[in-house]
Every structure is written in structure tokens, then in C-alpha cells.
Design a protein around this motif. Structure first.
Motif, PDB file in Angstrom:
ATOM      1  N   ASP A   8     -36.836 -54.558  18.139  1.00 52.06           N
ATOM      2  CA  ASP A   8     -37.479 -53.724  17.133  1.00 52.06           C
ATOM      3  C   ASP A   8     -38.313 -54.596  16.211  1.00 52.06           C
ATOM      4  O   ASP A   8     -37.959 -55.749  15.950  1.00 52.06           O
ATOM      5  N   ARG A   9     -39.368 -53.991  15.702  1.00 53.96           N
ATOM      6  CA  ARG A   9     -40.171 -54.695  14.699  1.00 53.96           C
ATOM      7  C   ARG A   9     -39.458 -54.623  13.343  1.00 53.96           C
ATOM      8  O   ARG A   9     -39.055 -53.529  12.929  1.00 53.96           O
ATOM      9  N   PRO A  10     -39.345 -55.736  12.645  1.00 53.51           N
ATOM     10  CA  PRO A  10     -38.656 -55.686  11.348  1.00 53.51           C
ATOM     11  C   PRO A  10     -39.606 -55.271  10.219  1.00 53.51           C
ATOM     12  O   PRO A  10     -40.038 -56.097   9.415  1.00 53.51           O
ATOM     13  N   ILE A  38     -31.105 -58.776  22.340  1.00 47.79           N
ATOM     14  CA  ILE A  38     -31.743 -57.862  21.379  1.00 47.79           C
ATOM     15  C   ILE A  38     -32.581 -58.709  20.417  1.00 47.79           C
ATOM     16  O   ILE A  38     -32.054 -59.592  19.729  1.00 47.79           O
ATOM     17  N   MET A  39     -33.864 -58.404  20.411  1.00 41.79           N
ATOM     18  CA  MET A  39     -34.814 -59.256  19.699  1.00 41.79           C
ATOM     19  C   MET A  39     -35.382 -58.598  18.446  1.00 41.79           C
ATOM     20  O   MET A  39     -35.807 -57.448  18.489  1.00 41.79           O
ATOM     21  N   ILE A  40     -35.382 -59.326  17.368  1.00 45.13           N
ATOM     22  CA  ILE A  40     -36.084 -58.877  16.160  1.00 45.13           C
ATOM     23  C   ILE A  40     -37.520 -59.379  16.290  1.00 45.13           C
ATOM     24  O   ILE A  40     -37.785 -60.584  16.251  1.00 45.13           O
ATOM     25  N   ILE A  43     -42.842 -61.538  15.329  1.00 43.00           N
ATOM     26  CA  ILE A  43     -44.214 -61.946  15.682  1.00 43.00           C
ATOM     27  C   ILE A  43     -45.052 -60.717  16.028  1.00 43.00           C
ATOM     28  O   ILE A  43     -46.204 -60.595  15.613  1.00 43.00           O
ATOM     29  N   GLN A  44     -44.457 -59.792  16.764  1.00 38.58           N
ATOM     30  CA  GLN A  44     -45.199 -58.568  17.079  1.00 38.58           C
ATOM     31  C   GLN A  44     -45.507 -57.779  15.794  1.00 38.58           C
ATOM     32  O   GLN A  44     -46.579 -57.207  15.658  1.00 38.58           O
ATOM     33  N   ALA A  45     -44.577 -57.779  14.857  1.00 43.67           N
ATOM     34  CA  ALA A  45     -44.808 -57.063  13.601  1.00 43.67           C
ATOM     35  C   ALA A  45     -45.990 -57.672  12.840  1.00 43.67           C
ATOM     36  O   ALA A  45     -46.726 -56.979  12.148  1.00 43.67           O
ATOM     37  N   SER A 133     -47.937 -59.893  25.035  1.00 40.10           N
ATOM     38  CA  SER A 133     -46.849 -60.623  24.402  1.00 40.10           C
ATOM     39  C   SER A 133     -45.512 -59.910  24.651  1.00 40.10           C
ATOM     40  O   SER A 133     -44.468 -60.529  24.882  1.00 40.10           O
ATOM     41  N   GLN A 134     -45.562 -58.586  24.662  1.00 43.21           N
ATOM     42  CA  GLN A 134     -44.331 -57.828  24.936  1.00 43.21           C
ATOM     43  C   GLN A 134     -43.900 -58.007  26.399  1.00 43.21           C
ATOM     44  O   GLN A 134     -42.706 -58.043  26.698  1.00 43.21           O
ATOM     45  N   ALA A 135     -44.882 -58.154  27.281  1.00 43.88           N
ATOM     46  CA  ALA A 135     -44.541 -58.447  28.690  1.00 43.88           C
ATOM     47  C   ALA A 135     -43.803 -59.780  28.759  1.00 43.88           C
ATOM     48  O   ALA A 135     -42.809 -59.927  29.483  1.00 43.88           O
ATOM     49  N   ALA A 136     -44.284 -60.752  27.961  1.00 41.21           N
ATOM     50  CA  ALA A 136     -43.601 -62.060  27.934  1.00 41.21           C
ATOM     51  C   ALA A 136     -42.166 -61.900  27.433  1.00 41.21           C
ATOM     52  O   ALA A 136     -41.238 -62.472  28.017  1.00 41.21           O
ATOM     53  N   ASP A 137     -41.976 -61.104  26.390  1.00 39.75           N
ATOM     54  CA  ASP A 137     -40.608 -60.870  25.870  1.00 39.75           C
ATOM     55  C   ASP A 137     -39.693 -60.377  26.993  1.00 39.75           C
ATOM     56  O   ASP A 137     -38.565 -60.831  27.151  1.00 39.75           O
ATOM     57  N   ILE A 138     -40.218 -59.416  27.727  1.00 40.86           N
ATOM     58  CA  ILE A 138     -39.396 -58.779  28.756  1.00 40.86           C
ATOM     59  C   ILE A 138     -39.166 -59.722  29.935  1.00 40.86           C
ATOM     60  O   ILE A 138     -38.048 -59.883  30.416  1.00 40.86           O
ATOM     61  N   ASP A 151     -42.157 -43.874  23.564  1.00 37.69           N
ATOM     62  CA  ASP A 151     -43.470 -44.467  23.263  1.00 37.69           C
ATOM     63  C   ASP A 151     -43.619 -45.875  23.837  1.00 37.69           C
ATOM     64  O   ASP A 151     -44.731 -46.383  23.941  1.00 37.69           O
ATOM     65  N   GLN A 152     -42.503 -46.489  24.215  1.00 36.50           N
ATOM     66  CA  GLN A 152     -42.561 -47.851  24.749  1.00 36.50           C
ATOM     67  C   GLN A 152     -42.678 -47.898  26.269  1.00 36.50           C
ATOM     68  O   GLN A 152     -42.830 -48.967  26.853  1.00 36.50           O
ATOM     69  N   GLU A 153     -42.614 -46.755  26.896  1.00 39.72           N
ATOM     70  CA  GLU A 153     -42.630 -46.725  28.361  1.00 39.72           C
ATOM     71  C   GLU A 153     -43.858 -47.442  28.976  1.00 39.72           C
ATOM     72  O   GLU A 153     -43.710 -48.208  29.934  1.00 39.72           O
TER      73      GLU A 153
HETATM   74  N1  TRP Z   1     -42.677 -52.728  20.608  1.00 42.43           N
HETATM   75  C1  TRP Z   1     -41.319 -52.566  20.181  1.00 42.43           C
HETATM   76  C2  TRP Z   1     -41.341 -51.621  18.940  1.00 42.43           C
HETATM   77  O1  TRP Z   1     -42.364 -51.452  18.324  1.00 42.43           O
HETATM   78  C3  TRP Z   1     -40.633 -53.848  19.823  1.00 42.43           C
HETATM   79  C4  TRP Z   1     -40.573 -54.822  20.966  1.00 42.43           C
HETATM   80  C5  TRP Z   1     -41.174 -56.044  21.030  1.00 42.43           C
HETATM   81  C6  TRP Z   1     -39.871 -54.640  22.193  1.00 42.43           C
HETATM   82  N2  TRP Z   1     -40.909 -56.652  22.229  1.00 42.43           N
HETATM   83  C7  TRP Z   1     -40.114 -55.810  22.949  1.00 42.43           C
HETATM   84  C8  TRP Z   1     -39.102 -53.616  22.727  1.00 42.43           C
HETATM   85  C9  TRP Z   1     -39.602 -55.969  24.241  1.00 42.43           C
HETATM   86  C10 TRP Z   1     -38.594 -53.768  24.008  1.00 42.43           C
HETATM   87  C11 TRP Z   1     -38.843 -54.920  24.774  1.00 42.43           C
HETATM   88  O2  TRP Z   1     -40.311 -51.117  18.576  1.00 42.43           O
END
Ligand code: TRP
Length: 330
Positions: A8-10, A38-40, A43-45, A133-138, A151-153
Motif C-alpha cells: 500500500d502507498r503510505p 507486504i510492502m509499504i 517510493i511509489q507514493a 516499478s510495480q512490476a519490479a516489486d512483484i 483497480d490494481q488488476e
Molecule cells: N499500487 C498499489 C496501491 O496504490 C501499491 C503497490 C505498490 C502494490 N507496489 C505493489 C500493490 C505491488 C501490489 C503489488 O495501493
């Protein structure tokens, strides 16, 4: 056993939309004993709030506390901070070489956000590329399952595409595909009934709300504007109270009876709101109890431990990428 990643974005405390969209599934998966990350996503935020970084900073521990309060357990799940895993940055850069601009522009979530944000001609690279960047997270965690809201699908779909492209370009099998896991209520409506529950629209019930605030929010929920007198037939479908009861009330039989009664007429809004308030009070009880036991001094340690574990895992993936890309230390 599967590998799970979500985050989740903080940008504030989490709310009931987060709970039914994703947290509930994460807890179920934790119960089943999977390997969970589970990632905070600080950086995406920052792609949204690069000019207001203290907003992100101030909410990192708030989100961590919410995780602990709902029952994510640092002994069973790795809770970590995105900025502490350097491999994610490096992977993002490698992926950017082959993901096209038109592909990110086609991402439905990005499209919707572009409309909402009114960038005009000033779309930042960081915003447009956050799905990469989210692809990298996953992909960094060799993830099998990503429990998220609806919405994340498109993000998970795009991550799989990136995985396939990478494997095909470099003739390797560094990455595997993953599946999205949506909550039963993958999109919770806001109390105003207009849009999904969200912090920015100020229409959500937060995990930190007091009973008084919850009561106020429940009693202000949008129901059916044509259900004026108790005896009038009422609409259940677009009725926010019933949507919340669907998401939180576990006595399905009673709920089915109530819906029938409401449709026929004779059941008042105050009665269903009183029930929902009661249901939510019970739901909040264990959350508050766990929150009360959180020791602030432990938060830092929990993150450190999580960061170390996440780093070790992501570093392995990054090393495998470097190998097939002939990126070496000279
Ligand atoms: N985009 C997600 C959100 O806005 C947060 C997020 C970042 C995320 N990286 C992710 C969720 C990787 C799932 C997998 O809530």
C-alpha cells in the motif's frame, strides 16, 4: 506453499476499502502459512507526492501500525519498506528498456488516473512509469499471488507481460507469472454512494476511527432516496448500508431476510444502520485491542527485520537478471 506480495502507498491510515479489497485476503493467506511479503510503497507514493515528501514519511508507521492492528504478524509475514530494497530500483531501470510508452499509456488504471490528475502536457516520467516499478516489486519476489483490490488488476497483468518479455528477450526463465487475488468485495463503495471508498474523497471509514465517528458515518450513509416512509418499498442494490452489510455481516441468512423485508417495505433505514453500526463495532474490537498492544519502539525493529529479509530475496532475483543481461562487475 506460494509466495505472496502486496502493498500500500503510505499516504494516510488504511480504511475499510483496503480491508475488504486486500487486507482480508492477506490475513487468510497468512493463516495458510504462505511466504508473504507486504510492502509499504513509499517510493511509489512519491510519484504523486514528490514535492511533499513529509506526507509520505509521516504515514509509514501509520500504515505499519494498521497492518499490525488487523493481524498481519511480523513473525509470519515480511513487512518491509520499498525504499530499503535497492534491487527494485535497478530492476525498474532494466524493464524500462523494453516496456513501451504506449503500453503504459494503455494501462487502464493509469488512464483513469491521468484523467483525474489533469496533468495536461506535464505528465512526469515517474508517474507514467510507476506500473513498471510495480512490476519490479512483484517480480523481485518471484511472486505467485498478489492480493489486491480490483483497480490494481491491470498492474498485475502488466507485470506478467514484463516477465514474459524479459524471459523471451534474454532466452531465460528468470521470471514466472503470478495471479491476482481479488477480495470478495473487491471494491467497497464510499459512504456517499458515489464512488469507491477513498481517503482523497473523504468518504471512507478508517481503521483508526472512533466509535463516535463510525456512528456518524454509518448514520450518514446513502441509502435509497425513494424510501421515504418506513412502509415504502426500498432498493437494496445501490444502498450503501446493504453493501457494507454484505461485506461485514456474517449472518447471511438474516441478511437475506432483511433484504427481502426492505424490498417489500416496512423496514426502516435507522434499523439497518443500527445493525451495521453494531456489526462494525464487533469488527473493530480485535483491531483496537491489537493496536493498543503495539509498542512504538518495536516498529523500527519490525521494519528492519522485514527489510533485511526482503532485500535478501530481491537481491537473488536481481543477480539472476544481471547474469542473463551480461551486467557484470569488471
Ligand atoms: N499500487 C498499489 C496501491 O496504490 C501499491 C503497490 C505498490 C502494490 N507496489 C505493489 C500493490 C505491488 C501490489 C503489488 O495501493
Amino acid at each position: 506453499m506460494s509466495i505472496i506480495l502486496s502493498g500500500d502507498r503510505p499516504t494516510g491510515h488504511l480504511h475499510l476499502g483496503h480491508y475488504v479489497g486486500s487486507l482480508r485476503k492477506r490475513l487468510e493467506l497468512q493463516e495458510q502459512g504462505h511466504e508473504i511479503y507486504i510492502m509499504i510503497a513509499n517510493i511509489q507514493a512519491l510519484t504523486d507526492y514528490y514535492d511533499n515528501p513529509s506526507k509520505i514519511h509521516d504515514n509509514i508507521y501509520n500504515v505499519l501500525e494498521d497492518y499490525l492492528a488487523v493481524g498481519l504478524d511480523p513473525n509470519n509475514s515480511t513487512l518491509f519498506l520499498q525504499s530499503s530494497v535497492q534491487a527494485l530500483f535497478e530492476m525498474t531501470v532494466y524493464f524500462m528498456n523494453f516496456v513501451t510508452l504506449s503500453r503504459v499509456q494503455r494501462n487502464p488504471t493509469v488512464k483513469t488516473e491521468l484523467k483525474q490528475k489533469s496533468f495536461k502536457n506535464n505528465i512526469t516520467c515517474g508517474f507514467l512509469c510507476y506500473p513498471i516499478s510495480q512490476a519490479a516489486d512483484i517480480l523481485a519476489f518471484q511472486t505467485d499471488i498478489v492480493p489486491v483490490g480490483k483497480d490494481q488488476e491491470p498492474m498485475i497483468e502488466q507485470a506478467n507481460e514484463v516477465a514474459d518479455q524479459f524471459n523471451s528477450i534474454y532466452g531465460c526463465s528468470v521470471f514466472r507469472n503470478c495471479q491476482v487475488l481479488l477480495g470478495e468485495t473487491s471494491k467497497l463503495v464510499g459512504i456517499d454512494g458515489k464512488a469507491k471508498a477513498s481517503k482523497s474523497l473523504n468518504n471512507a471509514i478508517f481503521l483508526t476511527d472512533s466509535n463516535e465517528v463510525i456512528k456518524e458515518k454509518v448514520y450518514s450513509m446513502y441509502t435509497d432516496p425513494n424510501h421515504i416512509r418506513v412502509q415504502d418499498p426500498g432498493n437494496v442494490e445501490n444502498n450503501v448500508v446493504f453493501q457494507y452489510l454484505d461485506a461485514f455481516y456474517e449472518d447471511f441468512e438474516h441478511l437475506a431476510d432483511l433484504k427481502e423485508h426492505y424490498r417489500k417495505g416496512g423496514l426502516g433505514d435507522v434499523a439497518i444502520k443500527a445493525l451495521l453500526y453494531d456489526v462494525l463495532l464487533k469488527f473493530f474490537e480485535p483491531i483496537r485491542e491489537r493496536r493498543g498492544k503495539i509498542n512504538e519502539k518495536d516498529l523500527k525493529e519490525i521494519l528492519h527485520k522485514g527489510n533485511d529479509a526482503a532485500n535478501a530475496k530481491a537481491f537473488q532475483t536481481m543477480k539472476a537478471m544481471r547474469e542473463v543481461m551480461c551486467v557484470k562487475d569488471y
